[in-house]
Design a protein around this motif. Structure first.
Motif, PDB file in Angstrom:
ATOM      1  N   LEU A 156       0.808  -1.143   0.016  1.00 27.74           N
ATOM      2  CA  LEU A 156      -0.117   0.148  -0.007  1.00 27.74           C
ATOM      3  C   LEU A 156       0.814   1.205  -0.087  1.00 27.74           C
ATOM      4  N   ILE A 157       2.085   1.204   0.722  1.00 29.86           N
ATOM      5  CA  ILE A 157       2.747   2.210   0.731  1.00 29.86           C
ATOM      6  C   ILE A 157       3.376   2.508  -0.431  1.00 29.86           C
ATOM      7  N   LEU A 158       4.055   1.532  -1.278  1.00 34.66           N
ATOM      8  CA  LEU A 158       4.489   1.579  -2.422  1.00 34.66           C
ATOM      9  C   LEU A 158       3.442   2.104  -3.608  1.00 34.66           C
ATOM     10  N   ALA A 159       2.115   1.588  -3.277  1.00 30.50           N
ATOM     11  CA  ALA A 159       1.117   2.061  -4.251  1.00 30.50           C
ATOM     12  C   ALA A 159       0.902   3.770  -4.185  1.00 30.50           C
ATOM     13  N   ILE A 160       0.982   4.153  -3.063  1.00 35.62           N
ATOM     14  CA  ILE A 160       0.616   5.662  -2.373  1.00 35.62           C
ATOM     15  C   ILE A 160       1.922   6.445  -3.097  1.00 35.62           C
ATOM     16  N   VAL A 161       3.006   5.865  -2.955  1.00 34.07           N
ATOM     17  CA  VAL A 161       4.280   6.676  -3.799  1.00 34.07           C
ATOM     18  C   VAL A 161       3.909   6.791  -4.991  1.00 34.07           C
ATOM     19  N   LEU A 162       3.636   5.497  -5.947  1.00 33.12           N
ATOM     20  CA  LEU A 162       3.517   5.537  -7.421  1.00 33.12           C
ATOM     21  C   LEU A 162       2.398   6.576  -7.695  1.00 33.12           C
ATOM     22  N   THR A 163       1.203   6.486  -7.118  1.00 32.43           N
ATOM     23  CA  THR A 163       0.140   7.305  -7.356  1.00 32.43           C
ATOM     24  C   THR A 163       0.415   8.838  -7.086  1.00 32.43           C
ATOM     25  N   SER A 164       1.388   9.041  -6.378  1.00 28.79           N
ATOM     26  CA  SER A 164       1.699  10.391  -5.971  1.00 28.79           C
ATOM     27  C   SER A 164       2.498  10.888  -7.042  1.00 28.79           C
ATOM     28  N   VAL A 165       3.578  10.039  -7.457  1.00 30.15           N
ATOM     29  CA  VAL A 165       4.709  10.423  -8.599  1.00 30.15           C
ATOM     30  C   VAL A 165       3.795  10.667  -9.907  1.00 30.15           C
ATOM     31  N   LEU A 166       3.157   9.656 -10.100  1.00 26.36           N
ATOM     32  CA  LEU A 166       2.524   9.758 -11.714  1.00 26.36           C
ATOM     33  C   LEU A 166       1.234  10.407 -11.667  1.00 26.36           C
ATOM     34  N   SER A 167       0.689  10.685 -12.771  1.00 27.50           N
ATOM     35  CA  SER A 167      -0.471  11.569 -13.115  1.00 27.50           C
ATOM     36  C   SER A 167      -1.629  10.869 -12.449  1.00 27.50           C
ATOM     37  N   ARG A 168      -2.601  11.460 -11.718  1.00 28.47           N
ATOM     38  CA  ARG A 168      -3.871  10.999 -11.305  1.00 28.47           C
ATOM     39  C   ARG A 168      -4.760  10.488 -12.342  1.00 28.47           C
ATOM     40  N   GLY A 169      -5.261   8.995 -12.211  1.00 31.41           N
ATOM     41  CA  GLY A 169      -6.044   8.496 -13.000  1.00 31.41           C
ATOM     42  C   GLY A 169      -6.520   7.044 -12.863  1.00 31.41           C
ATOM     43  N   VAL A 170      -7.360   6.604 -13.446  1.00 30.61           N
ATOM     44  CA  VAL A 170      -7.887   5.267 -13.180  1.00 30.61           C
ATOM     45  C   VAL A 170      -6.548   4.308 -13.538  1.00 30.61           C
ATOM     46  N   TRP A 171      -6.031   4.467 -14.350  1.00 30.87           N
ATOM     47  CA  TRP A 171      -5.133   3.467 -15.014  1.00 30.87           C
ATOM     48  C   TRP A 171      -3.831   3.852 -14.027  1.00 30.87           C
ATOM     49  N   THR A 172      -3.587   4.791 -13.531  1.00 30.52           N
ATOM     50  CA  THR A 172      -2.519   4.815 -12.686  1.00 30.52           C
ATOM     51  C   THR A 172      -2.773   4.017 -11.310  1.00 30.52           C
ATOM     52  N   ILE A 173      -3.721   4.066 -10.819  1.00 27.88           N
ATOM     53  CA  ILE A 173      -4.169   3.326  -9.533  1.00 27.88           C
ATOM     54  C   ILE A 173      -3.971   1.888 -10.265  1.00 27.88           C
ATOM     55  N   VAL A 174      -4.403   1.430 -11.401  1.00 26.52           N
ATOM     56  CA  VAL A 174      -4.177   0.102 -11.851  1.00 26.52           C
ATOM     57  C   VAL A 174      -2.628  -0.332 -11.851  1.00 26.52           C
ATOM     58  N   ILE A 175      -1.978   0.454 -12.564  1.00 22.61           N
ATOM     59  CA  ILE A 175      -0.458   0.247 -12.577  1.00 22.61           C
ATOM     60  C   ILE A 175      -0.158   0.194 -11.313  1.00 22.61           C
ATOM     61  N   ALA A 176      -0.334   0.997 -10.458  1.00 22.19           N
ATOM     62  CA  ALA A 176       0.235   0.994  -8.859  1.00 22.19           C
ATOM     63  C   ALA A 176      -0.237  -0.190  -8.275  1.00 22.19           C
ATOM     64  N   ILE A 177      -1.389  -0.697  -8.415  1.00 25.37           N
ATOM     65  CA  ILE A 177      -1.782  -1.906  -7.580  1.00 25.37           C
ATOM     66  C   ILE A 177      -1.322  -2.993  -8.156  1.00 25.37           C
ATOM     67  N   GLY A 178      -1.230  -3.063  -9.554  1.00 21.41           N
ATOM     68  CA  GLY A 178      -0.608  -4.400 -10.194  1.00 21.41           C
ATOM     69  C   GLY A 178       0.834  -4.640  -9.999  1.00 21.41           C
ATOM     70  N   ALA A 218      -7.721  -6.170  -4.603  1.00 24.41           N
ATOM     71  CA  ALA A 218      -7.491  -4.879  -5.496  1.00 24.41           C
ATOM     72  C   ALA A 218      -8.493  -3.687  -5.173  1.00 24.41           C
ATOM     73  N   ILE A 219      -9.899  -4.426  -5.164  1.00 26.51           N
ATOM     74  CA  ILE A 219     -10.728  -3.483  -5.027  1.00 26.51           C
ATOM     75  C   ILE A 219     -10.835  -2.725  -3.716  1.00 26.51           C
ATOM     76  N   ILE A 220     -10.115  -3.141  -2.646  1.00 25.07           N
ATOM     77  CA  ILE A 220     -10.012  -2.709  -1.297  1.00 25.07           C
ATOM     78  C   ILE A 220      -8.592  -1.588  -1.612  1.00 25.07           C
ATOM     79  N   ALA A 221      -7.835  -2.192  -2.378  1.00 23.65           N
ATOM     80  CA  ALA A 221      -6.667  -1.094  -2.472  1.00 23.65           C
ATOM     81  C   ALA A 221      -7.071   0.055  -3.255  1.00 23.65           C
ATOM     82  N   GLU A 222      -7.936  -0.087  -4.157  1.00 23.84           N
ATOM     83  CA  GLU A 222      -8.393   1.060  -5.007  1.00 23.84           C
ATOM     84  C   GLU A 222      -9.399   1.957  -4.213  1.00 23.84           C
ATOM     85  N   SER A 223     -10.219   1.320  -3.418  1.00 21.64           N
ATOM     86  CA  SER A 223     -10.948   2.089  -2.394  1.00 21.64           C
ATOM     87  C   SER A 223     -10.274   2.908  -1.341  1.00 21.64           C
ATOM     88  N   THR A 224      -9.164   2.404  -1.020  1.00 21.48           N
ATOM     89  CA  THR A 224      -8.013   3.183  -0.134  1.00 21.48           C
ATOM     90  C   THR A 224      -7.373   4.112  -0.558  1.00 21.48           C
TER      91      THR A 224
END
Length: 303
Positions: free
Chosen positions: A147-169, A230-236
Motif C-alpha cells: 500500500l505504501i508503494l502504491a501511494i508513492v506511485l500514485t503520488s509520482v504519476l499523473s492521477r487517473g484510473v489507469w495510474t491506480i491500476v498500474i500502482a496496484i498491479g 485490489a478493490i480494497i486497495a483502489e478504495s483506500t
C-alpha cells in the motif's frame, strides 16, 4: 482401440481432456453453495455496473441540473439510498462507481497475475544465479508494504484510473509469484518433465507445455482472491484522495462522506452504503476464490 480413436490427433485428444476437466470443475463448483452465492451476487453487480448508462444516465450526476434537489435526504421511497451533499442520488453514484471499482479490480489483478506467473515460473525453473536473483526480487516485494508503494506511485504519476491500476498491479504480484514458484518446483521434479528434458526439450517447451498448465489452476484460484484485495486497495487510494476526482468510485464516495463529516453529522447512509458495497463484493470474491481453491487443491478437496 477403434479406428476413429487412432485417427484423432494428440491435440484433439488434449482438448477433449481439457473440456472434460472443465466440465468436471463446473459440476464440482455447482455443488459449493457458498461459491454459487458469490457468483450470483457478482453477476448481478457486474450487470448493474454494465447497465449504469441505461439505468442512471450521466446527466443524473450533473450538479448544475440538481439545483432544487434535497441535500442529505435520508433513504426513502423517493430517494432509495438517500442523497449526498450535492443532492445527487446515492444509488446513481454507486452504479457508476461500481464500473470504476470493478474495472480497477479486474485490470490490476490481471496485471498482477501475469507478472506473478511469469516471475514465479522463471524463479522455479531456472537455477543458479538467475533463480536466486528472481527469488530475491520476490522477497523484496513481499516485505515491502504494497500500500505504501502504491501511494508513492500514485503520488509520482499523473492521477487517473489507469495510474491506480498500474500502482496496484506492480505492487501485488509477489504473493502469486511465490505460490507459482512453489508449484513449479514441485512439477519440475516429476518424471514426465525429466523425461522431456532428457529427450532434448528446451526451456520454452517445458515452460509452455508442462509448467504453465500445471500452475494455472492455482493461479485461477489466487486470481479470484486477489480481485477483492485490489478493490480494497483502489478504495483506500481513492479515500486518501489519490484517485481521479472526475470519476465516480466507491472509495471516492467514502472520501466525500468524510469531507462533510457524514459519520458524525447523522448522515449514516452516506458512509454505510459504499462501505457495505465494498464489504459484500470482497466477500463474494472471497467465497468464489475459496470454492475454486477447494476444487483445484487436492489437499483441500480430499479434506
Amino acid at each position: 482401440m477403434s479406428a476413429q480413436a487412432q485417427l484423432r490427433s494428440p491435440r484433439a485428444m488434449a482438448w477433449e481432456r481439457r473440456r472434460g476437466a472443465f466440465a468436471a470443475f463446473c459440476r464440482e463448483f455447482a455443488r459449493n453453495r457458498a461459491g454459487m452465492i458469490g457468483v450470483i451476487f457478482l453477476i448481478v453487480i457486474v450487470l448493474l455496473a454494465a447497465l449504469a448508462p441505461v439505468l442512471a444516465p450521466a446527466s443524473m450526476l450533473d450538479v448544475t441540473k440538481l439545483v432544487d434537489a434535497p441535500r442529505f435526504a435520508p433513504p426513502s421511497w423517493e430517494h432509495p439510498l438517500g442523497t449526498d451533499h450535492q443532492g445527487r442520488e446515492l444509488w446513481v453514484r454507486m452504479l457508476w462507481g461500481a464500473q470504476v471499482s470493478l474495472l480497477v479490480g479486474f485490470a490490476a489483478t490481471a496485471m498482477s497475475m501475469v507478472i506473478g506467473t511469469i516471475v514465479g515460473i522463471a524463479a522455479g525453473h531456472f537455477s543458479g544465479w538467475w533463480g536466486a536473483l528472481l527469488m530475491r526480487g520476490i522477497d523484496f516485494f513481499l516485505v515491502l508494504p504494497s500500500l505504501i508503494l502504491a501511494i508513492v506511485l500514485t503520488s509520482v504519476l499523473s492521477r487517473g484510473v489507469w495510474t491506480i491500476v498500474i500502482a496496484i498491479g506492480l505492487t501485488s504480484w509477489a504473493g502469486t509469484a511465490r505460490v507459482v514458484r512453489s508449484q513449479t518446483l514441485s512439477v519440475e521434479s516429476r518424471d514426465y518433465v525429466e523425461r522431456a528434458r532428457v529427450l532434448g526439450a528446451g526451456h520454452w517447451h517445458i515452460i509452455v507445455k508442462h509448467l504453465l498448465p500445471a500452475v494455472m489452476p492455482l493461479v485461477l484460484a489466487n486470481t479470484t482472491l486477489t480481485v477483492g484485495s485490489a478493490i480494497i486497495a483502489e478504495s483506500t487510494l481513492s479515500f486518501l484522495g489519490l484517485g481521479d476526482t472526475t470519476v465516480q468510485s466507491w472509495g471516492a464516495i467514502l472520501r466525500n462522506s468524510m469531507d462533510v463529516s457524514a459519520a458524525t453529522s447523522g448522515y449514516w447512509w452516506y458512509v454505510l452504503v459504499p462501505g457495505l458495497a465494498i464489504v459484500l463484493v470482497v466477500l463474494a470474491f472471497t467465497l468464489v476464490g475459496r470454492a475454486v481453491e477447494n476444487i483445484v487443491n487436492p489437499t483441500l478437496r480430499n479434506r
